[in-house]
Design an enzyme around this catalytic site. Sequence first.
Site, mmCIF file in Angstrom:
data_model
loop_
_atom_site.group_PDB
_atom_site.id
_atom_site.type_symbol
_atom_site.label_atom_id
_atom_site.label_comp_id
_atom_site.label_asym_id
_atom_site.label_seq_id
_atom_site.Cartn_x
_atom_site.Cartn_y
_atom_site.Cartn_z
ATOM 1 C CB THR A 1 -0.858 0.017 1.275
ATOM 2 O OG1 THR A 1 -1.634 -1.166 1.320
ATOM 3 C CG2 THR A 1 -1.779 1.219 1.317
ATOM 4 N NE ARG B 1 -9.250 -7.203 1.609
ATOM 5 C CZ ARG B 1 -8.214 -6.414 1.853
ATOM 6 N NH1 ARG B 1 -7.723 -5.644 0.907
ATOM 7 N NH2 ARG B 1 -7.647 -6.388 3.041
#
Length: 319
Positions: free
Chosen positions: A169, A197
Amino acid sequence: FGRMKPVIVVHGGAGRIFKEREEGSRAGVVRAALQGYGILKQGGTALDAVEEAVRSMEDDPHFNAGCGSVLNEKGEVEMDAIIMDGKNLDSGAVSAVKCIANPIKLARLVMEKTKHMLLTDHGAYLFAQAMGIPETPVEKLITERSRERWKKNLEPDSNPEEFQKDLGTVGAVAVDSEGNVACATSTGGLSNKLIGRVGDTACIGSGGYADNYSGATSTTGHGESIMKVVLARLILYHMEQGMSPEMAADTALDYMKTRVGGLGGVIVVNKSGEWAARFSTKQMSWATVKDEQLHYGIYAGERHTKSVNEALASESGEF
C-alpha cells in the site's frame, strides 16, 4: 500569521520487502517525497502534494498500487484509494476499481465533483468515463511479478498468507504553509483476495484521516485488522489526548497487535509539523522532507539523511 514550514511524509507499504526490491522501494519513496515537497515549497496545498506523491508511487511498479497492483482470485487488478482534506474533513474514495492508472486522481474527483465520498467498482468506472479519465488496458497494470505471485498462490499447497507480508500500500501525509493537512492512500489490496474485497484503504478513518485540529495519518498493513480498530482515527485520537505523533502511532499499532493480532505501519504529521513513520512489521519503506532535509529508511531504526538539494542532484542515482 506564522507561516508553517511545510512537511511531507510518504510510505510505500509495510511488511516484508524482498532484498532485490529494497533499492527500488527506497528510490520510489524518496522520489515521491521530493515531488510532493516540490509542490509544498512553491506554496502548493497539502492536498496537491499528497495526491502527487501517491500518483508517483502508483506509477512505480515496485509498489502494490496502480501499476504493479496484486491480483485477486480471478487474476484481475482491483484497486482502492482515498484522499482527505483536513480543512473541512472532505474526503473522496474509490474501491474495487479496474482499468484506471491512477485511482488517487479518481478519489480526488469524487471528493471535488460529487456530493459523495465513496464510489465503487462499475459506478466508479462510469464516473471516471464521465470525467474523461482514459481507460488503461488491464495488461498495462499487471506486472510479470504480480502474475507470477498470483499463479504461485493458486497452487494447492500455497499459503497466500505468507505472501501477504509483502504489502505495498502507498500513502502520503502533509502539512502546507497555510497549516492545512491532508492524507492520501492507495492500494491493490491483498494478493488472491475474493472478488469485490475492499480493505481499509478506501475506508475513512481506517486507511487514512486528516483533520487540521490534530493532524493527518495514512496506514498500511493487514487491512481487516486496521478496519477493526479504525487505526488512522485512533492515532489522531491519541494526538488529541496530547501524545506526540510517534507515541500516538506506537500506542495505536501496539493496540492493534495485542487486541486483534494485526501488524501494520503508519505515517503521521501533526498540525505543528512534527512527524513520525512507525511500523510493527519487519519493514516499511518511508521518506519525509522537512526543513530542506530528506530522511528515509526501510528497517526499524534505519534513518538516512540528505539535504534536498543533494537528493535532487542524485535523483537519478542510487539510494
